[in-house]
Design an enzyme around this catalytic site. Structure first.
Site, PDB file in Angstrom:
ATOM      1  N   GLU A  58       5.697 -21.543  -8.481  1.00  0.00           N
ATOM      2  CA  GLU A  58       6.357 -20.927  -7.377  1.00  0.00           C
ATOM      3  C   GLU A  58       6.673 -22.078  -7.087  1.00  0.00           C
ATOM      4  OE1 GLU A  58       5.910 -18.488  -5.297  1.00  0.00           O
ATOM      5  OE2 GLU A  58       6.726 -19.609  -4.727  1.00  0.00           O
ATOM      6  N   CYS A  77       4.699 -11.570   1.380  1.00  0.00           N
ATOM      7  CA  CYS A  77       3.290 -11.279   2.075  1.00  0.00           C
ATOM      8  C   CYS A  77       2.653 -11.736   2.366  1.00  0.00           C
ATOM      9  CB  CYS A  77       2.352  -9.868   0.429  1.00  0.00           C
ATOM     10  SG  CYS A  77       1.132  -9.701   1.844  1.00  0.00           S
ATOM     11  N   LYS A 113       1.075  -8.374  11.007  1.00  0.00           N
ATOM     12  CA  LYS A 113      -0.327  -7.549  11.291  1.00  0.00           C
ATOM     13  C   LYS A 113      -1.022  -8.816  12.680  1.00  0.00           C
ATOM     14  CE  LYS A 113       0.932  -5.290   9.781  1.00  0.00           C
ATOM     15  NZ  LYS A 113       3.062  -4.897   8.616  1.00  0.00           N
ATOM     16  N   ALA A 127      11.107 -21.797 -11.478  1.00  0.00           N
ATOM     17  CA  ALA A 127      11.940 -21.562 -13.492  1.00  0.00           C
ATOM     18  C   ALA A 127      12.751 -20.550 -13.683  1.00  0.00           C
ATOM     19  CB  ALA A 127      10.879 -20.241 -13.446  1.00  0.00           C
ATOM     20  N   GLY A 173      16.052   1.117  10.531  1.00  0.00           N
ATOM     21  CA  GLY A 173      15.180   1.899  11.543  1.00  0.00           C
ATOM     22  C   GLY A 173      13.723   2.211   9.469  1.00  0.00           C
ATOM     23  N   ALA A 229      17.576  -5.457   9.547  1.00  0.00           N
ATOM     24  CA  ALA A 229      16.359  -5.043   8.502  1.00  0.00           C
ATOM     25  C   ALA A 229      16.873  -3.455   7.860  1.00  0.00           C
ATOM     26  CB  ALA A 229      14.635  -4.509   9.581  1.00  0.00           C
ATOM     27  N   GLY A 283      16.842  -3.754   4.751  1.00  0.00           N
ATOM     28  CA  GLY A 283      16.427  -3.569   3.574  1.00  0.00           C
ATOM     29  C   GLY A 283      15.620  -5.118   2.590  1.00  0.00           C
ATOM     30  N   ALA A 337       3.001  -4.523  -0.832  1.00  0.00           N
ATOM     31  CA  ALA A 337       1.910  -5.720  -1.968  1.00  0.00           C
ATOM     32  C   ALA A 337       1.499  -4.470  -3.009  1.00  0.00           C
ATOM     33  CB  ALA A 337       1.059  -6.443  -0.223  1.00  0.00           C
ATOM     34  N   HIS A 367     -20.475  11.231  13.327  1.00  0.00           N
ATOM     35  CA  HIS A 367     -20.091  11.646  14.393  1.00  0.00           C
ATOM     36  C   HIS A 367     -20.376  10.794  15.506  1.00  0.00           C
ATOM     37  CE1 HIS A 367     -18.270  14.879  17.080  1.00  0.00           C
ATOM     38  NE2 HIS A 367     -19.147  14.383  18.200  1.00  0.00           N
TER      39      HIS A 367
HETATM   40  P1  FAD Z   1       7.027 -12.579  -3.019  1.00  0.00           P
HETATM   41  O1  FAD Z   1       5.442 -11.692  -2.196  1.00  0.00           O
HETATM   42  O2  FAD Z   1       8.362 -11.818  -2.587  1.00  0.00           O
HETATM   43  O3  FAD Z   1       6.766 -13.561  -4.266  1.00  0.00           O
HETATM   44  C1  FAD Z   1       7.403 -13.364  -4.920  1.00  0.00           C
HETATM   45  C2  FAD Z   1       7.861 -15.166  -4.996  1.00  0.00           C
HETATM   46  O4  FAD Z   1       8.281 -15.853  -6.048  1.00  0.00           O
HETATM   47  C3  FAD Z   1       8.080 -15.752  -4.082  1.00  0.00           C
HETATM   48  O5  FAD Z   1       6.882 -16.759  -3.566  1.00  0.00           O
HETATM   49  C4  FAD Z   1       8.709 -16.919  -4.784  1.00  0.00           C
HETATM   50  O6  FAD Z   1       8.911 -18.237  -3.584  1.00  0.00           O
HETATM   51  C5  FAD Z   1       8.883 -17.594  -5.331  1.00  0.00           C
HETATM   52  N1  FAD Z   1      10.041 -17.091  -6.975  1.00  0.00           N
HETATM   53  C6  FAD Z   1      11.350 -16.469  -7.111  1.00  0.00           C
HETATM   54  N2  FAD Z   1      11.806 -17.104  -7.561  1.00  0.00           N
HETATM   55  C7  FAD Z   1      11.153 -18.070  -8.948  1.00  0.00           C
HETATM   56  C8  FAD Z   1      11.333 -18.868  -9.619  1.00  0.00           C
HETATM   57  N3  FAD Z   1      13.079 -18.798 -10.334  1.00  0.00           N
HETATM   58  N4  FAD Z   1      10.553 -20.195  -9.429  1.00  0.00           N
HETATM   59  C9  FAD Z   1       9.225 -19.731  -9.426  1.00  0.00           C
HETATM   60  N5  FAD Z   1       9.132 -19.353  -8.186  1.00  0.00           N
HETATM   61  C10 FAD Z   1      10.341 -18.240  -7.746  1.00  0.00           C
HETATM   62  N6  FAD Z   1       3.816  -5.240   2.308  1.00  0.00           N
HETATM   63  C11 FAD Z   1       3.021  -3.656   2.304  1.00  0.00           C
HETATM   64  O7  FAD Z   1       2.003  -3.564   1.689  1.00  0.00           O
HETATM   65  N7  FAD Z   1       2.314  -3.975   3.649  1.00  0.00           N
HETATM   66  C12 FAD Z   1       2.406  -4.931   5.043  1.00  0.00           C
HETATM   67  O8  FAD Z   1       2.005  -4.444   6.279  1.00  0.00           O
HETATM   68  C13 FAD Z   1       3.926  -4.992   4.887  1.00  0.00           C
HETATM   69  N8  FAD Z   1       4.717  -5.950   5.230  1.00  0.00           N
HETATM   70  C14 FAD Z   1       5.755  -6.690   5.691  1.00  0.00           C
HETATM   71  C15 FAD Z   1       6.569  -7.396   6.513  1.00  0.00           C
HETATM   72  C16 FAD Z   1       7.568  -7.811   6.299  1.00  0.00           C
HETATM   73  C17 FAD Z   1       8.191  -8.243   7.467  1.00  0.00           C
HETATM   74  C18 FAD Z   1       8.020  -8.316   5.591  1.00  0.00           C
HETATM   75  C19 FAD Z   1       9.428  -8.706   5.111  1.00  0.00           C
HETATM   76  C20 FAD Z   1       7.517  -7.386   3.690  1.00  0.00           C
HETATM   77  C21 FAD Z   1       6.740  -6.604   3.925  1.00  0.00           C
HETATM   78  N9  FAD Z   1       5.958  -6.230   2.773  1.00  0.00           N
HETATM   79  C22 FAD Z   1       5.082  -4.850   3.623  1.00  0.00           C
HETATM   80  C23 FAD Z   1       6.037  -6.244   1.409  1.00  0.00           C
HETATM   81  C24 FAD Z   1       5.090  -6.935   0.992  1.00  0.00           C
HETATM   82  O9  FAD Z   1       5.957  -8.410   1.088  1.00  0.00           O
HETATM   83  C25 FAD Z   1       6.072  -7.585  -0.873  1.00  0.00           C
HETATM   84  O10 FAD Z   1       6.112  -6.098  -0.918  1.00  0.00           O
HETATM   85  C26 FAD Z   1       4.900  -7.948  -1.394  1.00  0.00           C
HETATM   86  O11 FAD Z   1       5.459 -10.160  -1.061  1.00  0.00           O
HETATM   87  C27 FAD Z   1       5.867  -8.000  -2.799  1.00  0.00           C
HETATM   88  O12 FAD Z   1       5.143  -9.279  -3.579  1.00  0.00           O
HETATM   89  P2  FAD Z   1       5.495  -9.726  -4.815  1.00  0.00           P
HETATM   90  O13 FAD Z   1       5.058 -10.268  -5.504  1.00  0.00           O
HETATM   91  O14 FAD Z   1       6.497  -9.054  -5.911  1.00  0.00           O
HETATM   92  O15 FAD Z   1       6.968 -10.763  -4.911  1.00  0.00           O
HETATM   93  P1  AMP Z   2      13.714  -0.142   4.194  1.00  0.00           P
HETATM   94  O1  AMP Z   2      14.890   0.443   2.591  1.00  0.00           O
HETATM   95  O2  AMP Z   2      12.704   0.710   4.315  1.00  0.00           O
HETATM   96  O3  AMP Z   2      13.747  -1.685   5.253  1.00  0.00           O
HETATM   97  O4  AMP Z   2      14.576   0.203   5.422  1.00  0.00           O
HETATM   98  C1  AMP Z   2      16.230  -0.256   6.261  1.00  0.00           C
HETATM   99  C2  AMP Z   2      16.545   0.711   6.725  1.00  0.00           C
HETATM  100  O5  AMP Z   2      18.198   0.320   6.992  1.00  0.00           O
HETATM  101  C3  AMP Z   2      16.716   2.084   5.951  1.00  0.00           C
HETATM  102  O6  AMP Z   2      16.795   2.784   6.415  1.00  0.00           O
HETATM  103  C4  AMP Z   2      19.122   2.222   6.329  1.00  0.00           C
HETATM  104  O7  AMP Z   2      18.932   3.543   6.150  1.00  0.00           O
HETATM  105  C5  AMP Z   2      18.387   1.117   7.205  1.00  0.00           C
HETATM  106  N1  AMP Z   2      20.537   0.141   7.101  1.00  0.00           N
HETATM  107  C6  AMP Z   2      21.061  -0.411   5.727  1.00  0.00           C
HETATM  108  N2  AMP Z   2      22.113  -0.579   6.326  1.00  0.00           N
HETATM  109  C7  AMP Z   2      22.743  -0.043   7.684  1.00  0.00           C
HETATM  110  C8  AMP Z   2      23.292  -0.030   8.648  1.00  0.00           C
HETATM  111  N3  AMP Z   2      24.189  -0.628   8.069  1.00  0.00           N
HETATM  112  N4  AMP Z   2      23.430   0.500   9.925  1.00  0.00           N
HETATM  113  C9  AMP Z   2      21.941   0.897  10.170  1.00  0.00           C
HETATM  114  N5  AMP Z   2      21.097   1.023   8.920  1.00  0.00           N
HETATM  115  C10 AMP Z   2      20.966   0.984   7.782  1.00  0.00           C
END
Ligand code: FAD
Ligand code: AMP
Length: 491
Positions: free
Chosen positions: A59, A67, A76, A138, A204, A292, A294, A342, A466
């Site tokens: 990592e 997450c 949350k 890595a 949005g 936000a 994506g 997540a 209930h």
């Molecule tokens: P990550 O959690 O991104 O972990 C990847 C890890 O790999 C990172 O720690 C990174 O440092 C490490 N890494 C990358 N490249 C390398 C490398 N070359 N060598 C070593 N380490 C490396 N999902 C939900 O289900 N519920 C939610 O409420 C929710 N809320 C969210 C709110 C926000 C603001 C955001 C940004 C995301 C949210 N998500 C939520 C999405 C969720 O966080 C992700 O889907 C999830 O964390 C993906 O997990 P992952 O293990 O694929 O990647």
């Molecule tokens: P998500 O992919 O669920 O994280 O949502 C990102 C949102 O951002 C999507 O609904 C996209 O349509 C929106 N989005 C991406 N680019 C733009 C932009 N240039 N202006 C306004 N909305 C955008």
């Protein structure tokens, strides 16, 4: 946050402080190396260790990934803190509420504490499962060897199988650069020191509307700009419509069909350039802008090209067994971009681990829920009504509004509904869509029903306590066959 946490007398304690990493054995070949310790990677590592594999996790940053450190858990924590504020401010019951404020410094400190406890929990789990882990970046040398860069020093490690779980990072739009001051990413905003008077949120999607909920509750004037015709565009049409009305009633301004083409911070305000569906251009301003739009897969420095890994767009391509095109190399989580959530990453991690350890597993994305933590929440699984129609399915829909639920009324949460889509003849549960308080918990019983291949009628026959909100699931299921007790008779 309670000062004392009641813990069971067995199992890992979330507060246990790890006593250090088990010694990494140089020259030892591991069964599995996992790159990335997010919810995908760390879960895969634990599952494989349970099955007897010798594991190395690499990592580059903090255990727990997006997450735990920058995503689900911090947001949350904030949503839970601002909810009482929102409820009191929006109710006529309470007096003297004009004076009510939140201590933002303490809100951020609590979030940091929660994150610390959770990430220490991962370290403890690694230790108890005898999983070796190292901090470093890595890079593939070959399909069974990675080079790890730690504090300027390089080491190589070998493993029979490698799981890529490198996740994703904040996405941006080309003409716009996040400065971390007034133009923020979802990472930056988690440590914001001052609540802005007004904020523009670009995008949005789920992340955008959860932050809109947080800052609206904190008293910020929030405007969401979304280029598509709707917010949360992958949800069921009725949920989208319902949530938009609720958010607007709460004071959030939502401009759809509005594409942001650029933004530039000036001394006190950020100027945002927008374009509507007809191409008409305009400028808006706000004290703070949150990006936000994506997330993009994180593959920097991974060296995917060195081993000939196939990609689709920017995402690493993996099949339902989580196998990539390179033998012994698996990929899971956000980096494959299937369902960027997540619990999907964790489920994919378990599938990868079990396949490596000799089982034969495939992921079933139809049964992975989506959860949105707005006030009220949204949760869904399976097909939307529109998708079911597009597939040519013969369906029937059962609906039950929260307004007719004694519990929803008693707790002052009458907004929303449960919608169950079932195949007309056999009653197979095709999709469930909930907009309403505790939707993200309620979806659980629907997931179990789908997992056990129960029918919509089975969901309606369960006797519920209930008053509970789960009665709304039973009533919606009964409505599917026109038997709901608490709905007025149709026709
Ligand atoms: P990550 O959690 O991104 O972990 C990847 C890890 O790999 C990172 O720690 C990174 O440092 C490490 N890494 C990358 N490249 C390398 C490398 N070359 N060598 C070593 N380490 C490396 N999902 C939900 O289900 N519920 C939610 O409420 C929710 N809320 C969210 C709110 C926000 C603001 C955001 C940004 C995301 C949210 N998500 C939520 C999405 C969720 O966080 C992700 O889907 C999830 O964390 C993906 O997990 P992952 O293990 O694929 O990647
Ligand atoms: P998500 O992919 O669920 O994280 O949502 C990102 C949102 O951002 C999507 O609904 C996209 O349509 C929106 N989005 C991406 N680019 C733009 C932009 N240039 N202006 C306004 N909305 C955008």
């Amino acid at each position: 946050m309670p000062t004392e946490v009641v813990m069971p007398s067995h199992g890992p304690t979330a507060q246990a402080t790890p006593k250090g990493n088990p010694t990494i054995k140089k020259g030892v070949s591991y069964d599995i190396a996992v790159i990335g310790a997010g919810v995908g990677g760390y879960v895969a590592a634990i599952r494989a260790a349970q099955m007897g594999a010798r594991i190395l996790v690499i990592e580059k940053d903090k255990l727990g990934g997006t997450c735990l450190n920058r995503g689900c858990i911090p947001t949350k924590s904030f949503l839970s803190d601002v909810k009482p504020l929102y409820r009191i401010r929006s109710s006529s019951l309470y007096e003297g509420k004009e004076k009510l404020t939140i201590n933002v410094e303490k809100m951020i400190a609590r979030k940091n504490k929660v994150v610390e406890i959770m990430t220490k929990g991962v370290a403890s789990l690694f230790k108890s499962n005898e999983i070796h882990w190292i901090q470093g970046i890595a890079t593939f040398v070959d399909p069974k060897t990675v080079e790890v860069l730690t504090n300027g020093k390089k080491d190589t490690y070998r493993a029979n199988n490698i799981i890529i779980a490198t996740g994703s990072r904040v996405g941006t739009i080309p003409s716009l650069s996040i400065d971390g001051k007034s133009l923020l990413s979802s990472d930056d905003i988690l440590d914001i020191q001052k609540i802005p008077k007004d904020m523009i949120i670009i995008g949005g999607g789920v992340i955008g509307i959860e932050f809109a909920t947080i800052f609206n509750a904190l008293g910020t004037e929030v405007t969401i700009l979304e280029m598509l015709p709707t917010i949360i565009s992958t949800e069921d049409d009725e949920v989208i419509r319902g949530l938009k009305i609720i958010l607007e009633k709460q004071g959030v301004k939502i401009l759809t069909d509005t594409r942001v083409t650029g933004a530039s911070p000036t001394k006190n305000r950020v100027i945002v350039n927008i374009q509507d569906y007809s191409g008409k251009e305009e400028q808006l301003t706000a004290e703070t802008v949150l990006m936000a739009v994506g997330r993009v897969p994180y593959t920097e420095k991974l060296g995917t090209e060195k081993i000939g890994l196939q990609v689709e767009g920017q995402f690493i391509k993996a099949n339902a067994r989580m196998e990539t095109n390179v033998d012994g190399v698996y990929a899971i989580g956000d980096v494959i971009g299937k369902t960027m959530l997540a619990h999907a990453a964790s489920a994919e991690g378990i599938v990868a681990a079990e396949n490596i350890m000799g089982k034969s597993r495939e992921i079933d994305y139809r049964k992975i829920p989506s959860c949105i933590y707005t006030f009220p929440e949204v949760a869904s699984v399976g097909l939307t009504e529109r998708e079911a129609g597009e597939c040519g399915m013969d369906i029937q829909v059962g609906m039950f509004p929260y307004l007719y639920s004694g519990k929803a009324m008693a707790i002052g949460e009458p907004e929303g509904f449960v919608k169950i889509i079932g195949e007309r003849e056999l009653g197979e549960i095709v999709g469930v869509h909930i907009l309403g308080e505790h939707a993200t918990e309620l979806i659980g019983e629907c997931l179990l029903a789908m997992h056990l291949e129960a029918t919509v009628e089975d969901l309606g026959e369960v006797v519920k306590g209930h008053p509970t909100l789960s009665e709304t699931i039973m009533e919606a299921a009964l409505d599917w066959s026109n038997r709901s007790i608490h709905l007025l008779r149709k026709g």
